[in-house]
Design an enzyme around this catalytic site. Structure first.
Site: not given
Ligand code: UFG
Length: 327
Positions: A117, A141
């Site tokens: 990741t 993670y």
């Molecule tokens: N977000 C919101 N509201 C929500 C959910 C997410 O504002 O209800 C934002 C998060 O703060 C983040 C973006 O949307 O800024 C993307 O969030 P996700 O939860 O969709 O994805 P992440 O970036 O946290 O994580 C994903 C994968 C991980 C990977 C990561 C790398 O789940 O496995 O991308 O960024 F490592």
């Protein structure tokens, strides 16, 4: 036909990988404990229920199928959860992977494709991240995935375990044929949560943080279509089978979108309003994660075909309206 052992093959990315492997002439053998995966998502090859912590079960499956390679997707993968429950990330991701890697080596299966990741990079003030960027994760993670990358290098040095490591950016979209798609219980990812809010399955989408150092104050991510992502895995597998050695590749498009931009695109694709609440930052979130993916393109010959934000949301929306799994 050559068998490929796919851990996490009942999950979102693993199930799409099984479809791509089948189309490329391999037999995907899913190994999954069904804690977060779905039996209904296993459609393209045999299913073996098992847990990565169960070494004898792993040995049994390696002996039965004699896979030419492992594709290792099985993992806990929620950034927020990893901050409140780091222990399960170290246990499940790191110790589970250690068991799997040891079983693979014992079975002389020395081609290993690993799902890592961009969270291993951490926050690097407004730069595009390439594979040589420092890995300084800011959540458990990312730290667990970096540890597994280190483990793979040690096992290569000692036991000749050749590996391709893919560092994913944000995976989105669904199989255009509607056979498999993204379905998490509970859901934590931005696009499916937004689609839930659009069609009234939840009250609103909460934007986690509006005071980041970005043009509109919300986090920036690089979204890549799950079908493009798994096609890169098939290329990675062929790379290993052709004996081209161990390598790390980023998988993203090089274009970042803020949370507000994803909201805007979702509204225009669905022609509906996203009800929004502005909330606090989520622990462990990086400000900006954007990929330099030229290595995957130039060396693997990878070419993303469906990774426009519009296409990813269109495919996710179609799946959202028609697809679901049950246990
Ligand atoms: N977000 C919101 N509201 C929500 C959910 C997410 O504002 O209800 C934002 C998060 O703060 C983040 C973006 O949307 O800024 C993307 O969030 P996700 O939860 O969709 O994805 P992440 O970036 O946290 O994580 C994903 C994968 C991980 C990977 C990561 C790398 O789940 O496995 O991308 O960024 F490592």
């Amino acid at each position: 036909m050559s068998n490929v052992l796919v851990t996490g093959g009942a999950g979102y990315i693993g199930s799409h990988a099984c479809k791509a492997l089948g189309l490329a002439g391999f037999t995907p053998v899913t190994f999954d404990n069904l804690v977060t995966g779905w039996r209904d998502a296993v459609k393209f090859g045999p299913f073996e229920r098992g847990d990565l912590m169960d070494r004898s079960r792993l040995d049994e499956v390696f002996a039965e199928y004699k896979p030419v390679a492992v594709m290792h997707f099985a993992a806990l993968s929620q950034v927020g959860e990893s901050m409140s429950k780091p222990g399960i990330y170290w246990q499940n991701n790191v110790l589970g992977s250690l068991n799997l890697i040891e079983a693979a080596v014992a079975a002389h299966c020395t081609n290993f494709v690993f799902s890592s990741t961009c969270a291993t990079y951490g926050d690097h003030d407004n730069v595009v991240l390439d594979e040589d960027s420092a890995q300084l994760p800011i959540n458990a993670y990312g730290a667990s995935k970096r540890a597994i990358e280190d483990m793979l290098r040690d096992f290569e040095a000692a036991h000749g375990l050749r590996h391709v490591i893919f560092r994913y950016f944000n995976v989105a979209g669904a199989d255009p044929d509607g056979e498999v798609g993204e379905y998490h219980q509970p859901e934590t990812h931005l696009i499916p949560l937004m689609l839930d809010a659009i069609d009234g399955k939840r009250d609103a989408l909460t934007i986690f943080g509006t005071d980041y150092d970005t043009p509109d104050g919300t986090c920036i991510r690089d979204y890549v279509h799950v079908c493009d992502l798994v096609n890169a895995h098939v290329l990675g597998l062929k790379w290993l089978v052709d004996d081209r050695g161990s390598r790390v590749f980023n998988l993203g498009t090089g274009t970042g979108f803020s949370v507000r931009e994803v909201v805007d695109h979702s509204q225009s694709v669905t022609n509906r309003q996203v009800p929004i609440k502005e909330g606090a930052r989520r622990a462990g979130d990086c400000t900006k994660l954007v990929s330099g993916s030229s290595r995957a393109m130039s060396e693997l010959g990878w070419q993303p075909e469906r990774s426009t934000l519009q296409q990813m949301i269109t495919d996710a929306w179609r799946w959202h309206q028609t697809g679901h799994y049950s246990r």
